[in-house]
Write a protein that holds these residues in place. Structure first.
Motif, mmCIF file in Angstrom:
data_model
loop_
_atom_site.group_PDB
_atom_site.id
_atom_site.type_symbol
_atom_site.label_atom_id
_atom_site.label_comp_id
_atom_site.label_asym_id
_atom_site.label_seq_id
_atom_site.Cartn_x
_atom_site.Cartn_y
_atom_site.Cartn_z
ATOM 1 N N CYS A 1 0.833 -1.211 0.000
ATOM 2 C CA CYS A 1 0.000 0.000 0.000
ATOM 3 C C CYS A 1 0.864 1.257 0.000
ATOM 4 O O CYS A 1 0.583 2.212 -0.740
ATOM 5 N N ASP A 2 1.918 1.269 0.817
ATOM 6 C CA ASP A 2 2.821 2.424 0.860
ATOM 7 C C ASP A 2 3.459 2.673 -0.498
ATOM 8 O O ASP A 2 3.554 3.814 -0.955
ATOM 9 N N GLU A 3 3.887 1.611 -1.154
ATOM 10 C CA GLU A 3 4.513 1.750 -2.478
ATOM 11 C C GLU A 3 3.509 2.257 -3.498
ATOM 12 O O GLU A 3 3.838 3.107 -4.335
ATOM 13 N N MET A 4 2.284 1.751 -3.435
ATOM 14 C CA MET A 4 1.249 2.212 -4.366
ATOM 15 C C MET A 4 0.941 3.691 -4.150
ATOM 16 O O MET A 4 0.766 4.441 -5.117
ATOM 17 N N LEU A 5 0.890 4.121 -2.898
ATOM 18 C CA LEU A 5 0.641 5.532 -2.608
ATOM 19 C C LEU A 5 1.800 6.400 -3.081
ATOM 20 O O LEU A 5 1.590 7.490 -3.609
ATOM 21 N N ALA B 1 1.510 6.660 -6.842
ATOM 22 C CA ALA B 1 0.397 7.531 -7.223
ATOM 23 C C ALA B 1 0.741 8.992 -6.980
ATOM 24 O O ALA B 1 0.360 9.861 -7.762
ATOM 25 N N ALA B 2 1.485 9.271 -5.925
ATOM 26 C CA ALA B 2 1.860 10.651 -5.606
ATOM 27 C C ALA B 2 2.883 11.199 -6.589
ATOM 28 O O ALA B 2 2.920 12.402 -6.855
ATOM 29 N N SER B 3 3.712 10.329 -7.153
ATOM 30 C CA SER B 3 4.760 10.799 -8.057
ATOM 31 C C SER B 3 4.272 10.943 -9.496
ATOM 32 O O SER B 3 4.946 11.556 -10.311
#
Length: 88
Positions: free
Chosen positions: A57-61, A64-66
């Motif tokens: 989840c952290d990696e996906m966020l 998505a933020a980048s």
């Protein structure tokens, strides 16, 4: 497959049937809650712990933020698509 894995698989099949019934009865919130339980059982069967899920989840966020923002057709009244999708 061990006996406990067989039991979990049987529980998983029952839960998925219950979710289908809830969706058919238009009980969306209950079906979504059941989806979380189904995800938990699948994680146990696959040997995935909560730390692995949190890292995903952290990696996906982060990803998505980048990404540059794209024009969205959704309005605030429309539900957002989930970041995670339950797969079989």
């Amino acid at each position: 497959m061990s006996h406990s894995d067989e039991q979990l698989q049987s529980v998983l099949e029952t839960l998925e049937g219950c979710r289908r019934v809830l969706n058919a009865c238009d009980s969306r919130e209950s079906a979504e809650l059941l989806s979380i339980v189904i995800l938990d059982v699948r994680m146990k069967l696959k040997g995935i712990d909560s730390a692995d899920l949190k890292a995903l989840c952290d990696e996906m966020l982060r990803s998505a933020a980048s990404e540059p923002p794209s024009p969205s057709k959704q309005t605030q009244d429309q539900p957002r698509r989930p970041l995670l999708r339950v797969v079989k």
